[in-house]
Design a protein around this motif. Structure first.
Motif, PDB file in Angstrom:
ATOM      1  N   LEU A 161      -8.167  -5.707  -0.270  1.00  0.00           N
ATOM      2  CA  LEU A 161      -9.525  -5.328  -0.641  1.00  0.00           C
ATOM      3  C   LEU A 161     -10.115  -4.278   0.298  1.00  0.00           C
ATOM      4  O   LEU A 161     -11.129  -3.660  -0.020  1.00  0.00           O
ATOM      5  CB  LEU A 161     -10.441  -6.572  -0.647  1.00  0.00           C
ATOM      6  N   SER A 162      -9.486  -4.103   1.461  1.00  0.00           N
ATOM      7  CA  SER A 162      -9.984  -3.121   2.432  1.00  0.00           C
ATOM      8  C   SER A 162      -9.532  -1.719   2.054  1.00  0.00           C
ATOM      9  O   SER A 162      -8.601  -1.531   1.265  1.00  0.00           O
ATOM     10  CB  SER A 162      -9.487  -3.476   3.835  1.00  0.00           C
ATOM     11  N   ASP A 163     -10.189  -0.728   2.629  1.00  0.00           N
ATOM     12  CA  ASP A 163      -9.871   0.674   2.336  1.00  0.00           C
ATOM     13  C   ASP A 163      -8.709   1.129   3.213  1.00  0.00           C
ATOM     14  O   ASP A 163      -8.865   1.314   4.428  1.00  0.00           O
ATOM     15  CB  ASP A 163     -11.108   1.542   2.595  1.00  0.00           C
ATOM     16  N   LEU A 164      -7.560   1.302   2.605  1.00  0.00           N
ATOM     17  CA  LEU A 164      -6.365   1.745   3.336  1.00  0.00           C
ATOM     18  C   LEU A 164      -5.969   3.166   2.963  1.00  0.00           C
ATOM     19  O   LEU A 164      -4.871   3.608   3.288  1.00  0.00           O
ATOM     20  CB  LEU A 164      -5.203   0.791   3.041  1.00  0.00           C
ATOM     21  N   SER A 165      -6.889   3.876   2.303  1.00  0.00           N
ATOM     22  CA  SER A 165      -6.563   5.215   1.808  1.00  0.00           C
ATOM     23  C   SER A 165      -6.266   6.201   2.933  1.00  0.00           C
ATOM     24  O   SER A 165      -5.612   7.220   2.707  1.00  0.00           O
ATOM     25  CB  SER A 165      -7.705   5.749   0.936  1.00  0.00           C
ATOM     26  N   TRP A 166      -6.743   5.887   4.126  1.00  0.00           N
ATOM     27  CA  TRP A 166      -6.530   6.803   5.256  1.00  0.00           C
ATOM     28  C   TRP A 166      -5.110   6.720   5.810  1.00  0.00           C
ATOM     29  O   TRP A 166      -4.695   7.536   6.629  1.00  0.00           O
ATOM     30  CB  TRP A 166      -7.532   6.500   6.370  1.00  0.00           C
ATOM     31  N   LEU A 197       4.728   2.459   5.498  1.00  0.00           N
ATOM     32  CA  LEU A 197       6.059   1.859   5.494  1.00  0.00           C
ATOM     33  C   LEU A 197       6.602   1.735   6.913  1.00  0.00           C
ATOM     34  O   LEU A 197       7.192   0.715   7.284  1.00  0.00           O
ATOM     35  CB  LEU A 197       7.006   2.710   4.642  1.00  0.00           C
ATOM     36  N   ALA A 198       6.385   2.777   7.729  1.00  0.00           N
ATOM     37  CA  ALA A 198       6.882   2.756   9.108  1.00  0.00           C
ATOM     38  C   ALA A 198       6.236   1.641   9.914  1.00  0.00           C
ATOM     39  O   ALA A 198       6.886   1.009  10.761  1.00  0.00           O
ATOM     40  CB  ALA A 198       6.621   4.110   9.773  1.00  0.00           C
ATOM     41  N   ALA A 199       4.955   1.374   9.657  1.00  0.00           N
ATOM     42  CA  ALA A 199       4.266   0.304  10.384  1.00  0.00           C
ATOM     43  C   ALA A 199       4.588  -1.064   9.813  1.00  0.00           C
ATOM     44  O   ALA A 199       4.600  -2.070  10.540  1.00  0.00           O
ATOM     45  CB  ALA A 199       2.756   0.542  10.346  1.00  0.00           C
ATOM     46  N   ALA A 200       4.857  -1.124   8.515  1.00  0.00           N
ATOM     47  CA  ALA A 200       5.090  -2.406   7.850  1.00  0.00           C
ATOM     48  C   ALA A 200       6.355  -3.094   8.348  1.00  0.00           C
ATOM     49  O   ALA A 200       6.385  -4.324   8.485  1.00  0.00           O
ATOM     50  CB  ALA A 200       5.171  -2.196   6.336  1.00  0.00           C
ATOM     51  N   VAL A 201       7.387  -2.312   8.617  1.00  0.00           N
ATOM     52  CA  VAL A 201       8.679  -2.899   8.999  1.00  0.00           C
ATOM     53  C   VAL A 201       8.573  -3.731  10.273  1.00  0.00           C
ATOM     54  O   VAL A 201       8.910  -4.930  10.273  1.00  0.00           O
ATOM     55  CB  VAL A 201       9.758  -1.804   9.129  1.00  0.00           C
ATOM     56  N   PRO A 202       8.102  -3.162  11.407  1.00  0.00           N
ATOM     57  CA  PRO A 202       8.033  -3.992  12.618  1.00  0.00           C
ATOM     58  C   PRO A 202       7.014  -5.116  12.516  1.00  0.00           C
ATOM     59  O   PRO A 202       7.206  -6.185  13.111  1.00  0.00           O
ATOM     60  CB  PRO A 202       7.651  -2.985  13.716  1.00  0.00           C
ATOM     61  N   LEU A 203       5.916  -4.899  11.781  1.00  0.00           N
ATOM     62  CA  LEU A 203       4.908  -5.952  11.644  1.00  0.00           C
ATOM     63  C   LEU A 203       5.477  -7.169  10.921  1.00  0.00           C
ATOM     64  O   LEU A 203       5.298  -8.313  11.359  1.00  0.00           O
ATOM     65  CB  LEU A 203       3.679  -5.420  10.909  1.00  0.00           C
ATOM     66  N   CYS A 204       6.174  -6.943   9.801  1.00  0.00           N
ATOM     67  CA  CYS A 204       6.765  -8.068   9.070  1.00  0.00           C
ATOM     68  C   CYS A 204       7.849  -8.760   9.893  1.00  0.00           C
ATOM     69  O   CYS A 204       7.946  -9.994   9.888  1.00  0.00           O
ATOM     70  CB  CYS A 204       7.343  -7.588   7.738  1.00  0.00           C
ATOM     71  N   ALA A 205       8.652  -7.994  10.591  1.00  0.00           N
ATOM     72  CA  ALA A 205       9.722  -8.588  11.392  1.00  0.00           C
ATOM     73  C   ALA A 205       9.152  -9.412  12.535  1.00  0.00           C
ATOM     74  O   ALA A 205       9.587 -10.548  12.776  1.00  0.00           O
ATOM     75  CB  ALA A 205      10.635  -7.486  11.940  1.00  0.00           C
ATOM     76  N   TYR A 206       8.144  -8.862  13.229  1.00  0.00           N
ATOM     77  CA  TYR A 206       7.592  -9.587  14.369  1.00  0.00           C
ATOM     78  C   TYR A 206       6.788 -10.801  13.912  1.00  0.00           C
ATOM     79  O   TYR A 206       6.833 -11.859  14.543  1.00  0.00           O
ATOM     80  CB  TYR A 206       6.717  -8.664  15.214  1.00  0.00           C
ATOM     81  N   HIS A 219       0.815  -1.215   0.000  1.00  0.00           N
ATOM     82  CA  HIS A 219       0.000   0.000   0.000  1.00  0.00           C
ATOM     83  C   HIS A 219       0.848   1.264   0.000  1.00  0.00           C
ATOM     84  O   HIS A 219       0.444   2.287  -0.569  1.00  0.00           O
ATOM     85  CB  HIS A 219      -0.921   0.002   1.230  1.00  0.00           C
ATOM     86  N   SER A 220       2.018   1.208   0.612  1.00  0.00           N
ATOM     87  CA  SER A 220       2.856   2.410   0.701  1.00  0.00           C
ATOM     88  C   SER A 220       3.260   2.927  -0.673  1.00  0.00           C
ATOM     89  O   SER A 220       3.561   4.114  -0.833  1.00  0.00           O
ATOM     90  CB  SER A 220       4.116   2.103   1.524  1.00  0.00           C
ATOM     91  N   ASP A 221       3.298   2.036  -1.671  1.00  0.00           N
ATOM     92  CA  ASP A 221       3.715   2.394  -3.025  1.00  0.00           C
ATOM     93  C   ASP A 221       5.150   2.922  -3.038  1.00  0.00           C
ATOM     94  O   ASP A 221       5.522   3.719  -3.898  1.00  0.00           O
ATOM     95  CB  ASP A 221       2.752   3.430  -3.627  1.00  0.00           C
ATOM     96  N   LEU A 222       5.936   2.475  -2.067  1.00  0.00           N
ATOM     97  CA  LEU A 222       7.338   2.893  -1.977  1.00  0.00           C
ATOM     98  C   LEU A 222       8.283   1.710  -2.184  1.00  0.00           C
ATOM     99  O   LEU A 222       9.470   1.810  -1.911  1.00  0.00           O
ATOM    100  CB  LEU A 222       7.605   3.536  -0.604  1.00  0.00           C
TER     101      LEU A 222
END
Length: 223
Positions: free
Chosen positions: A105-110, A117-126, A39-42
């Motif tokens: 499929l959920s709305d992540l536009s908010w 990206l900041a949230a994705a890093v610890p979530l994937c690692a944990y 979703h980050s598109d980065l």
């Protein structure tokens, strides 16, 4: 060499249920992180760089792409270790990939790109740490990385980064989304998995069934 007993026969039902709970929690947390990377598109994690690269050429879901990649990784692990192919890592890849399909499929536009990206890093690692520690359905790439730590005495983070670099190269050639997020995954996610496992051992008293030590038996928990 005798085959290890089945999980259900080797452990009391309570321990089996606890490990399954850790495993499922890890799959969900990892899928949430991978979804936020996309979703980050980065730029996303190397596995999804390859999965999305395949998806851009073939009409498949991310879950099916993950399952195909898992099949290749398991085949390599099986030949390398002279063992029969294992099923659980294949299920893990398909499960996590399918969860990503659903979450997208959920709305992540908010959620903004940088926040994602900041949230994705610890979530994937944990999430990765929990899946490995459960010893159930260890992700196919992690199975290869564990074999590398056993045979070559590499640090786990270096072995994992090496396997993901191969996926990244193929994904990039296929046009998968590579960016700063991909670099963040390789540097920070792979680097945080072992500290998160150590934290879980100390703070939550969780036993590491997947990478308990550098012995061939460590990988057998995934069978």
């Amino acid at each position: 060499m005798p085959r290890p007993p089945a999980l259900a026969n080797a452990l009391p039902p309570r321990d089996v249920a606890a490990r399954l709970g850790i495993y499922l929690a890890g799959c969900i947390v990892f899928a949430m992180g991978a979804t936020l990377f996309i979703h980050s598109d980065l730029g996303t994690d190397p596995l999804d760089v390859l999965a999305l690269g395949l998806k851009s050429h073939i009409p498949i879901t991310i879950g099916i792409a993950h399952a195909g990649i898992a099949a290749v990784c398991i085949a390599i692990w099986s030949v390398w270790n002279r063992r029969r192919p294992v099923i659980a890592p294949f299920i893990t890849f398909f499960l996590c990939g399918s969860l990503i399909d659903l979450l997208l499929l959920s709305d992540l536009s908010w959620i903004g790109g940088s926040a994602s990206l900041a949230a994705a890093v610890p979530l994937c690692a944990y999430g990765s740490a929990l899946i490995i520690m459960s010893g159930i359905g260890i992700r196919a790439m992690d199975l290869l990385a564990i074999s590398m730590t056993q045979r070559w005495r590499w640090p786990f983070w270096a072995a994992k980064a090496g396997t993901e670099a191969v996926l990244l190269a193929f994904g990039y050639v296929l046009g998968g989304p590579v960016g700063v997020g991909t670099l963040c995954f390789l540097v920070f996610v792979d680097g945080l998995i072992q500290p998160f496992m150590a934290l879980n051992r100390r703070a939550l008293r969780l036993r590491n069934h997947g990478l308990a030590d550098v012995r061939p038996q460590a990988a057998r928990a995934s069978v």
